[in-house]
Design an enzyme around this catalytic site. Structure first.
Site, PDB file in Angstrom:
ATOM      1  N   ASP A 229      -1.903  -0.977   7.651  1.00 40.01           N
ATOM      2  CA  ASP A 229      -1.375  -1.721   6.502  1.00 40.01           C
ATOM      3  C   ASP A 229      -2.208  -2.963   6.211  1.00 40.01           C
ATOM      4  O   ASP A 229      -2.555  -3.245   5.062  1.00 40.01           O
ATOM      5  CB  ASP A 229       0.079  -2.135   6.773  1.00 40.01           C
ATOM      6  CG  ASP A 229       0.942  -0.953   7.155  1.00 40.01           C
ATOM      7  OD1 ASP A 229       0.520   0.188   6.886  1.00 40.01           O
ATOM      8  OD2 ASP A 229       2.015  -1.161   7.733  1.00 40.01           O
TER       9      ASP A 229
ATOM     10  N   GLU B 280      -0.047   9.922   8.558  1.00 42.62           N
ATOM     11  CA  GLU B 280       1.165   9.122   8.813  1.00 42.62           C
ATOM     12  C   GLU B 280       1.498   9.123  10.300  1.00 42.62           C
ATOM     13  O   GLU B 280       1.471  10.187  10.940  1.00 42.62           O
ATOM     14  CB  GLU B 280       2.318   9.723   7.998  1.00 42.62           C
ATOM     15  CG  GLU B 280       3.262   8.726   7.408  1.00 42.62           C
ATOM     16  CD  GLU B 280       2.587   7.780   6.402  1.00 42.62           C
ATOM     17  OE1 GLU B 280       2.195   6.665   6.807  1.00 42.62           O
ATOM     18  OE2 GLU B 280       2.461   8.165   5.231  1.00 42.62           O
TER      19      GLU B 280
ATOM     20  N   ASP C 229      -2.056   5.996  13.068  1.00 36.71           N
ATOM     21  CA  ASP C 229      -2.965   4.834  13.255  1.00 36.71           C
ATOM     22  C   ASP C 229      -2.827   4.248  14.651  1.00 36.71           C
ATOM     23  O   ASP C 229      -3.825   3.951  15.313  1.00 36.71           O
ATOM     24  CB  ASP C 229      -2.774   3.765  12.153  1.00 36.71           C
ATOM     25  CG  ASP C 229      -1.366   3.172  12.053  1.00 36.71           C
ATOM     26  OD1 ASP C 229      -0.423   3.728  12.662  1.00 36.71           O
ATOM     27  OD2 ASP C 229      -1.216   2.137  11.371  1.00 36.71           O
TER      28      ASP C 229
ATOM     29  N   ASN D 191      14.537  -1.441   7.952  1.00 37.10           N
ATOM     30  CA  ASN D 191      13.705  -2.504   8.510  1.00 37.10           C
ATOM     31  C   ASN D 191      13.221  -2.034   9.884  1.00 37.10           C
ATOM     32  O   ASN D 191      14.020  -1.762  10.782  1.00 37.10           O
ATOM     33  CB  ASN D 191      14.497  -3.814   8.643  1.00 37.10           C
ATOM     34  CG  ASN D 191      13.620  -4.898   9.264  1.00 37.10           C
ATOM     35  OD1 ASN D 191      13.258  -4.824  10.431  1.00 37.10           O
ATOM     36  ND2 ASN D 191      13.260  -5.890   8.485  1.00 37.10           N
ATOM     37  N   LYS D 192      11.906  -1.942   9.998  1.00 40.46           N
ATOM     38  CA  LYS D 192      11.329  -1.323  11.189  1.00 40.46           C
ATOM     39  C   LYS D 192      11.487  -2.152  12.460  1.00 40.46           C
ATOM     40  O   LYS D 192      11.443  -1.616  13.570  1.00 40.46           O
ATOM     41  CB  LYS D 192       9.844  -1.011  10.947  1.00 40.46           C
ATOM     42  CG  LYS D 192       9.577   0.401  10.466  1.00 40.46           C
ATOM     43  CD  LYS D 192      10.098   0.753   9.090  1.00 40.46           C
ATOM     44  CE  LYS D 192       9.320   0.135   7.975  1.00 40.46           C
ATOM     45  NZ  LYS D 192       9.701   0.519   6.623  1.00 40.46           N
TER      46      LYS D 192
ATOM     47  N   SER E 144       4.913  -1.366   2.891  1.00 38.15           N
ATOM     48  CA  SER E 144       4.234  -2.386   3.671  1.00 38.15           C
ATOM     49  C   SER E 144       4.390  -3.819   3.153  1.00 38.15           C
ATOM     50  O   SER E 144       3.441  -4.597   3.164  1.00 38.15           O
ATOM     51  CB  SER E 144       2.751  -2.029   3.727  1.00 38.15           C
ATOM     52  OG  SER E 144       2.300  -2.295   4.985  1.00 38.15           O
ATOM     53  N   SER E 145       5.603  -4.139   2.754  1.00 38.28           N
ATOM     54  CA  SER E 145       5.851  -5.524   2.341  1.00 38.28           C
ATOM     55  C   SER E 145       5.667  -6.460   3.530  1.00 38.28           C
ATOM     56  O   SER E 145       5.189  -7.584   3.385  1.00 38.28           O
ATOM     57  CB  SER E 145       7.262  -5.659   1.762  1.00 38.28           C
ATOM     58  OG  SER E 145       8.242  -5.451   2.752  1.00 38.28           O
TER      59      SER E 145
ATOM     60  N   GLY F 215       8.609   1.339   3.211  1.00 38.83           N
ATOM     61  CA  GLY F 215       7.373   2.041   3.569  1.00 38.83           C
ATOM     62  C   GLY F 215       6.173   1.683   2.721  1.00 38.83           C
ATOM     63  O   GLY F 215       5.135   2.331   2.807  1.00 38.83           O
TER      64      GLY F 215
ATOM     65  N   ARG G 156       0.828  -1.207   0.000  1.00 35.27           N
ATOM     66  CA  ARG G 156       0.000   0.000   0.000  1.00 35.27           C
ATOM     67  C   ARG G 156       0.866   1.262   0.000  1.00 35.27           C
ATOM     68  O   ARG G 156       2.048   1.234   0.340  1.00 35.27           O
ATOM     69  CB  ARG G 156      -0.943   0.031   1.211  1.00 35.27           C
ATOM     70  CG  ARG G 156      -0.243   0.057   2.571  1.00 35.27           C
ATOM     71  CD  ARG G 156      -0.175   1.411   3.212  1.00 35.27           C
ATOM     72  NE  ARG G 156       0.686   1.408   4.388  1.00 35.27           N
ATOM     73  CZ  ARG G 156       1.962   1.725   4.374  1.00 35.27           C
ATOM     74  NH1 ARG G 156       2.555   2.041   3.233  1.00 35.27           N
ATOM     75  NH2 ARG G 156       2.687   1.711   5.475  1.00 35.27           N
TER      76      ARG G 156
HETATM   77  P1  ADP Z   1       8.093  -2.455   4.890  1.00 35.38           P
HETATM   78  O1  ADP Z   1       8.096  -0.966   4.926  1.00 35.38           O
HETATM   79  O2  ADP Z   1       8.338  -2.966   3.509  1.00 35.38           O
HETATM   80  O3  ADP Z   1       6.879  -3.056   5.529  1.00 35.38           O
HETATM   81  P2  ADP Z   1       9.511  -3.709   7.076  1.00 35.38           P
HETATM   82  O4  ADP Z   1      10.829  -3.354   7.649  1.00 35.38           O
HETATM   83  O5  ADP Z   1       8.338  -3.540   7.954  1.00 35.38           O
HETATM   84  O6  ADP Z   1       9.364  -2.878   5.736  1.00 35.38           O
HETATM   85  O7  ADP Z   1       9.530  -5.235   6.590  1.00 35.38           O
HETATM   86  C1  ADP Z   1      10.458  -5.710   5.638  1.00 35.38           C
HETATM   87  C2  ADP Z   1      10.714  -7.209   5.837  1.00 35.38           C
HETATM   88  O8  ADP Z   1       9.621  -7.974   5.290  1.00 35.38           O
HETATM   89  C3  ADP Z   1      11.931  -7.703   5.108  1.00 35.38           C
HETATM   90  O9  ADP Z   1      13.112  -7.495   5.862  1.00 35.38           O
HETATM   91  C4  ADP Z   1      11.619  -9.200   4.924  1.00 35.38           C
HETATM   92  O10 ADP Z   1      11.943  -9.915   6.099  1.00 35.38           O
HETATM   93  C5  ADP Z   1      10.108  -9.197   4.758  1.00 35.38           C
HETATM   94  N1  ADP Z   1       9.763  -9.281   3.325  1.00 35.38           N
HETATM   95  C6  ADP Z   1       9.271  -8.327   2.529  1.00 35.38           C
HETATM   96  N2  ADP Z   1       9.095  -8.759   1.249  1.00 35.38           N
HETATM   97  C7  ADP Z   1       9.462 -10.046   1.241  1.00 35.38           C
HETATM   98  C8  ADP Z   1       9.532 -11.085   0.234  1.00 35.38           C
HETATM   99  N3  ADP Z   1       9.179 -10.849  -1.030  1.00 35.38           N
HETATM  100  N4  ADP Z   1       9.978 -12.291   0.610  1.00 35.38           N
HETATM  101  C9  ADP Z   1      10.351 -12.530   1.881  1.00 35.38           C
HETATM  102  N5  ADP Z   1      10.326 -11.626   2.856  1.00 35.38           N
HETATM  103  C10 ADP Z   1       9.888 -10.393   2.560  1.00 35.38           C
HETATM  104  P1  NG1 Z   2       5.613   0.369   7.366  1.00 30.01           P
HETATM  105  O1  NG1 Z   2       6.557   1.432   6.978  1.00 30.01           O
HETATM  106  O2  NG1 Z   2       4.869  -0.148   6.201  1.00 30.01           O
HETATM  107  O3  NG1 Z   2       6.263  -0.773   8.120  1.00 30.01           O
HETATM  108  C1  NG1 Z   2       4.408   1.430   9.637  1.00 30.01           C
HETATM  109  C2  NG1 Z   2       3.285   0.749  10.434  1.00 30.01           C
HETATM  110  C3  NG1 Z   2       1.908   1.381  10.214  1.00 30.01           C
HETATM  111  C4  NG1 Z   2       1.960   2.894  10.370  1.00 30.01           C
HETATM  112  C5  NG1 Z   2       3.079   3.462   9.482  1.00 30.01           C
HETATM  113  C6  NG1 Z   2       3.262   4.953   9.657  1.00 30.01           C
HETATM  114  C7  NG1 Z   2       3.405  -1.651  10.916  1.00 30.01           C
HETATM  115  C8  NG1 Z   2       3.146  -3.012  10.431  1.00 30.01           C
HETATM  116  N1  NG1 Z   2       3.171  -0.648  10.071  1.00 30.01           N
HETATM  117  O4  NG1 Z   2       4.403   1.060   8.277  1.00 30.01           O
HETATM  118  O5  NG1 Z   2       0.974   0.828  11.138  1.00 30.01           O
HETATM  119  O6  NG1 Z   2       2.108   3.270  11.708  1.00 30.01           O
HETATM  120  O7  NG1 Z   2       4.328   2.841   9.762  1.00 30.01           O
HETATM  121  O8  NG1 Z   2       2.121   5.661   9.290  1.00 30.01           O
HETATM  122  O9  NG1 Z   2       3.810  -1.479  12.049  1.00 30.01           O
HETATM  123 MG    MG Z   3       6.311  -2.990   7.578  1.00 31.50          MG
END
Ligand code: ADP
Ligand code: NG1
Ligand code: MG
Length: 486
Positions: free
Chosen positions: A220, A70, A73, A263-264, A175-176, A173, A64
């Protein structure tokens, strides 16, 4: 089909004694929007890893982009995201291998195979490392927590083969992580033959992603499951509700990566913001003589005090000083020991934070909540692109200055977007790098993209990625869906 018509219930057939009903009532026409996800390759990988078996079903969950709202939530305020084409796809098959989940990723250089006994997935083990399989196993655990004892008993002999692929730029960001967690929860429930409502699926997915260690709010997962093609959505919380919105027809939304990733779950930056908002709420609640222990989110404080957004902003100025608060000072204000504060308000990874910026964070949240309301009003009442863009710009300035979650590379990108003629642009998702979302005029979109390619990407190494993956126009996509192989 139920999903294509956007019905609320995913009507999955009940599984009886381990038998899988291949003819599901839900079958989404695959391929129309699977946006370059290599489903054939995934299927081949599945067969190679899993004894020449064919997948029985697929689950697809999109990423998304958040247009406004931002970092609010988890404070209980509404957000305004839309689903993107990029998604996670899981190929799945149930096995008789009692309670074992076998997990593989098409990108096997980067993501290791895992075999795990389902009953041994614990919150403790998931919180130890934000590796890819733990995100997936969060979803499996979430699905199992949703079902009752007798359902659990009925599925105790079921194991799974899961193969995963995806094209959501990760840690950027978009939301993978939540697409992965939600896809895992959904794939598990489909395999168990358990029915779930879309809002409930969003809620259990938000809850179980927290096992990875981030105290996110639920935006997300809610948009990933409830998005409707062609619409952005206003998502509100407590209770979770989704309202679909058309976006202005003469505009386009462009997503561009800053190339900085974050990576959050690997640092405490995200949770520190969550906790700062919680402490801001509790400190103001204490000053107002409320039961501060209950006031863990700023929206609850606002509701309790019966104030408008502007009045809440006044309360921030009156009750929270601009300098950082030490933990000791917060404890003194709330009359608790450090141990009590740890238990009541902090997360394991924020207990050692030495300084909390309560004024700045709370001010951002109330102002952002107000901007989000205004953005929705403008969308409903044919507001102009300039008005909407201004709100996005203000949101970004606040994220940079008050919330302090931008990144120098992302700031350069923002500056170039503004020079390129954007109506508005801001970071999207949690920040500290990641992507920006930009609102441009439809007719100027191609020129804008070319300008940013020349000014930003041509001057950087893009790690082998094609520039079209780094900057792209995006339309609101469909939410989570599944496909049962015939
Ligand atoms: P985002 O902003 O994309 O949500 P996060 O830091 O919250 O970033 O999460 C990213 C993590 O999600 C990656 O480090 C990995 O562990 C996992 N991830 C995302 N895409 C994939 C994928 N295609 N295959 C396996 N793991 C994935
Ligand atoms: P991303 O950057 O996709 O991990 C995070 C939070 C959301 C929201 C946004 C900021 C998770 C899973 N996602 O998103 O809930 O707080 O940051 O608006 O914690
Ligand atoms: Mg995330």
């Amino acid at each position: 089909t139920a999903l294509a018509r956007g019905k609320k219930r995913l009507r999955w057939r009940r599984a009886r004694s381990g038998e899988f009903h291949a003819k599901m009532e839900v079958d989404y026409i695959w391929g129309t929007s699977s946006n370059n996800v290599p489903v054939q390759k995934l299927e081949q990988h599945f067969r190679e890893k899993f004894q020449s078996c064919q997948p029985e079903y697929y689950v697809k969950v999109p990423g998304r982009v958040n247009l406004i709202g931002e970092h609010v939530d988890y404070c209980g305020y509404s957000v305004f995201p839309m689903a993107i084409d990029q998604c996670i796809v899981v190929a799945a098959k149930r096995t008789n291998d009692r309670q074992t989940v076998r997990l593989t990723n098409l990108n096997s250089d980067r993501y290791e195979n895992v075999s795990q006994n389902i009953a041994d997935i614990s919150a403790d083990s998931l919180g130890k490392s934000p590796c890819w399989s733990n995100y997936f196993l969060c979803g499996v655990k979430g699905a199992r927590e949703y079902i009752n004892e007798s359902q659990l008993k009925a599925v105790e002999n079921i194991g799974f083969f899961f193969a995963v692929t995806g094209n959501i730029p990760e840690s950027s960001g978009l939301s993978s992580s939540s697409a992965l967690v939600t896809a895992a929860a959904m794939a598990t429930l489909v395999g168990y033959g358990v029915q779930i409502d879309r809002l409930q699926l969003a809620e259990i997915s938000a809850k179980c992603e927290r096992y990875i260690g981030t105290a996110g709010g639920g935006m997300d997962q809610a948009i990933a499951v409830n998005a409707k093609q062609g619409y952005a959505a206003r998502i509100s919380f407590h209770p979770l509700a989704v309202k679909q919105y058309r976006l202005p027809s003469n505009t386009k939304f462009i997503v561009a990566q800053s190339l900085a990733v974050k990576n959050k779950a690997a640092s405490n930056d995200f949770n520190t913001r969550v906790v700062e908002c919680r402490l801001a709420s509790q400190v103001i609640a204490k000053r107002l003589g409320f039961d501060w222990k209950q006031m863990t989110v700023l929206a609850a404080l606002q509701k309790r005090s019966g104030s408008s957004h502007d009045q809440m902003i006044e309360l921030v100025h009156r009750h929270l000083h601009v300098d950082g608060y030490t933990k000791k000072e917060v404890c003194e204000i709330l009359s608790v020991s450090e141990d009590e504060l740890n238990k009541l308000s902090l997360t394991p990874n924020t207990m050692n934070v030495t300084e909390f910026f309560l004024h700045q964070r709370a001010l951002h949240v109330f102002e952002e909540a107000k901007r989000t309301e205004r953005f929705c009003e403008l969308c409903e009442n044919s507001g102009t692109a300039s008005e909407l863009g201004r709100l996005m710009n203000d949101s970004h300035s606040s994220l940079r200055d008050l919330y302090q979650c931008s990144h120098p590379d992302l700031e350069q990108l923002i500056e170039i977007c503004k020079r390129g003629g954007a109506y508005g642009c801001k970071l999207t998702g949690a920040g500290w790098g990641g992507c920006v979302v930009v609102m441009v005029s439809s007719e100027g979109a191609d020129d804008f993209v070319k300008f940013v390619k020349d000014e930003f990407y041509a001057k950087r190494t893009t790690c082998g990625k094609s520039v079209d993956q780094l900057i792209f126009a995006t339309n609101p996509s469909e939410g989570a869906c599944m496909y049962a192989t015939p």
